[in-house]
Design a protein around this motif. Structure first.
Motif, PDB file in Angstrom:
ATOM      1  N   THR A  37       0.828  -1.209   0.000  1.00  0.00           N
ATOM      2  CA  THR A  37       0.000   0.000   0.000  1.00  0.00           C
ATOM      3  C   THR A  37       0.856   1.250   0.000  1.00  0.00           C
ATOM      4  OG1 THR A  37      -1.786  -1.149   1.161  1.00  0.00           O
ATOM      5  CG2 THR A  37      -1.803   1.248   1.255  1.00  0.00           C
ATOM      6  N   VAL A 193      -4.439  10.031   0.885  1.00  0.00           N
ATOM      7  CA  VAL A 193      -4.756   9.019   1.900  1.00  0.00           C
ATOM      8  C   VAL A 193      -6.171   9.217   2.420  1.00  0.00           C
ATOM      9  CG1 VAL A 193      -4.163   8.184   4.208  1.00  0.00           C
ATOM     10  CG2 VAL A 193      -2.347   8.693   2.569  1.00  0.00           C
ATOM     11  N   ARG A 194      -6.539  10.461   2.670  1.00  0.00           N
ATOM     12  CA  ARG A 194      -7.890  10.739   3.185  1.00  0.00           C
ATOM     13  C   ARG A 194      -8.964  10.292   2.198  1.00  0.00           C
ATOM     14  NH1 ARG A 194     -12.003  13.955   2.748  1.00  0.00           N
ATOM     15  NH2 ARG A 194     -11.070  15.046   0.975  1.00  0.00           N
ATOM     16  N   LYS A 195      -8.738  10.535   0.922  1.00  0.00           N
ATOM     17  CA  LYS A 195      -9.719  10.152  -0.086  1.00  0.00           C
ATOM     18  C   LYS A 195      -9.792   8.641  -0.271  1.00  0.00           C
ATOM     19  CE  LYS A 195      -9.383  14.383  -2.869  1.00  0.00           C
ATOM     20  NZ  LYS A 195      -8.948  14.928  -4.190  1.00  0.00           N
ATOM     21  N   ARG A 196      -8.667   7.959  -0.095  1.00  0.00           N
ATOM     22  CA  ARG A 196      -8.620   6.518  -0.311  1.00  0.00           C
ATOM     23  C   ARG A 196      -9.469   5.771   0.726  1.00  0.00           C
ATOM     24  NH1 ARG A 196      -4.717   2.907  -2.650  1.00  0.00           N
ATOM     25  NH2 ARG A 196      -4.173   4.678  -4.016  1.00  0.00           N
ATOM     26  N   TRP A 197      -9.401   6.209   1.987  1.00  0.00           N
ATOM     27  CA  TRP A 197     -10.146   5.540   3.059  1.00  0.00           C
ATOM     28  C   TRP A 197     -10.908   6.578   3.875  1.00  0.00           C
ATOM     29  CZ3 TRP A 197      -4.783   4.369   2.620  1.00  0.00           C
ATOM     30  CH2 TRP A 197      -4.527   3.140   2.007  1.00  0.00           C
ATOM     31  N   LYS A 198     -12.179   6.746   3.565  1.00  0.00           N
ATOM     32  CA  LYS A 198     -12.985   7.704   4.318  1.00  0.00           C
ATOM     33  C   LYS A 198     -13.300   7.182   5.716  1.00  0.00           C
ATOM     34  CE  LYS A 198     -14.922   9.909   0.239  1.00  0.00           C
ATOM     35  NZ  LYS A 198     -16.140  10.309  -0.518  1.00  0.00           N
ATOM     36  N   ARG A 199     -13.434   5.853   5.835  1.00  0.00           N
ATOM     37  CA  ARG A 199     -13.567   5.271   7.169  1.00  0.00           C
ATOM     38  C   ARG A 199     -12.180   5.199   7.804  1.00  0.00           C
ATOM     39  NH1 ARG A 199     -16.858  -0.219   7.324  1.00  0.00           N
ATOM     40  NH2 ARG A 199     -16.452   0.183   9.536  1.00  0.00           N
ATOM     41  N   GLY A 200     -12.097   5.553   9.042  1.00  0.00           N
ATOM     42  CA  GLY A 200     -10.800   5.565   9.705  1.00  0.00           C
ATOM     43  C   GLY A 200      -9.941   6.740   9.303  1.00  0.00           C
ATOM     44  N   ALA A 201     -10.557   7.795   8.777  1.00  0.00           N
ATOM     45  CA  ALA A 201      -9.789   8.944   8.290  1.00  0.00           C
ATOM     46  C   ALA A 201      -8.980   9.606   9.405  1.00  0.00           C
ATOM     47  CB  ALA A 201     -10.720   9.959   7.640  1.00  0.00           C
ATOM     48  N   ASN A 204      -5.870   7.469  10.235  1.00  0.00           N
ATOM     49  CA  ASN A 204      -4.882   7.595   9.169  1.00  0.00           C
ATOM     50  C   ASN A 204      -4.191   8.956   9.218  1.00  0.00           C
ATOM     51  OD1 ASN A 204      -5.164   5.044   8.014  1.00  0.00           O
ATOM     52  ND2 ASN A 204      -6.874   5.683   6.724  1.00  0.00           N
TER      53      ASN A 204
END
Length: 215
Positions: A37, A193-201, A204
């Protein structure tokens, strides 16, 4: 100047940028750490800036902590998958013993970013095989003329009692303290990174920012 003329000029600027900056990243770790990743995110960030990105992942038995490596080659339109020995501008190692497999790929003056996680194989736990010390790894890195940047796993932040993602922590450190800063904007990578995973932002973001400021 018309749109066609502006596009041609922009394309020339990108070509000039790419011709000045080529950057090879060699990544190693064990399955489950998110090593691939890291490479994927760096490559995606490069592509967003118009920098050619060629990503070559290799993984073993992830469920058993198998060896994982990836090679990321930036700035070339066409390139082979193998970074030559002593050819990497940056080595990212996510596990102490696996770092030794990557030492020979670091060029003199390269950054060697080491997250000191320890994953002991069965033979080591049974006392049938030795496990390298940090000092032994440090000596080998110094022996090829690379610059060690060590990340203590104890500095990995936690939120609500759960540790933040180690790979995002390491990614932040790479953008904050290695030659990647000359190619990529740390703020733009954080947004990716924020756009890739909105859950758990939030977790991250905490991991990335802590890595960015870790050294």
């Amino acid at each position: 100047m018309g749109d066609e003329g502006r596009k041609t000029k922009d394309e020339k600027n990108i070509t000039q940028h790419v011709s000045r900056f080529t950057f090879d990243v060699y990544l190693v770790g064990v399955g489950g750490q998110g090593v691939l990743t890291i490479g994927d995110l760096i490559g995606a960030a490069a592509l967003e800036k118009g920098i050619p990105s060629n990503f070559y992942p290799t993984k073993g038995m992830a469920q058993r902590g198998g060896f994982v490596k990836a090679q990321l080659r930036l700035g070339r339109e066409t390139v082979g998958p193998q970074i030559p020995e002593r050819g990497a501008d940056l080595v990212i190692a996510m596990e102490l013993s696996e770092a030794l497999k990557a030492v020979r790929f670091a060029k003199p003056g390269a950054d060697f970013l080491l997250f000191g996680h320890v994953w002991q194989p069965t033979d080591v736990m049974l006392g049938k095989a030795p496990y390298p010390t940090l000092e032994q790894v440090r000596e080998q890195i110094a022996g090829v003329g690379a610059r060690l940047l060590y990340l203590d796993p104890a500095k990995l932040p936690a939120q609500d009692g759960a540790p933040a993602p180690a790979n995002i922590f390491v990614l932040g450190a790479a953008l904050g303290h290695t030659g990647l800063r000359e190619l990529l904007d740390p703020i733009e990578v954080k947004e990716l990174v924020r756009k890739r995973w909105k859950r758990g932002a939030e977790r991250n973001a905490l991991a990335y920012q802590t890595g960015l400021e870790a050294l």
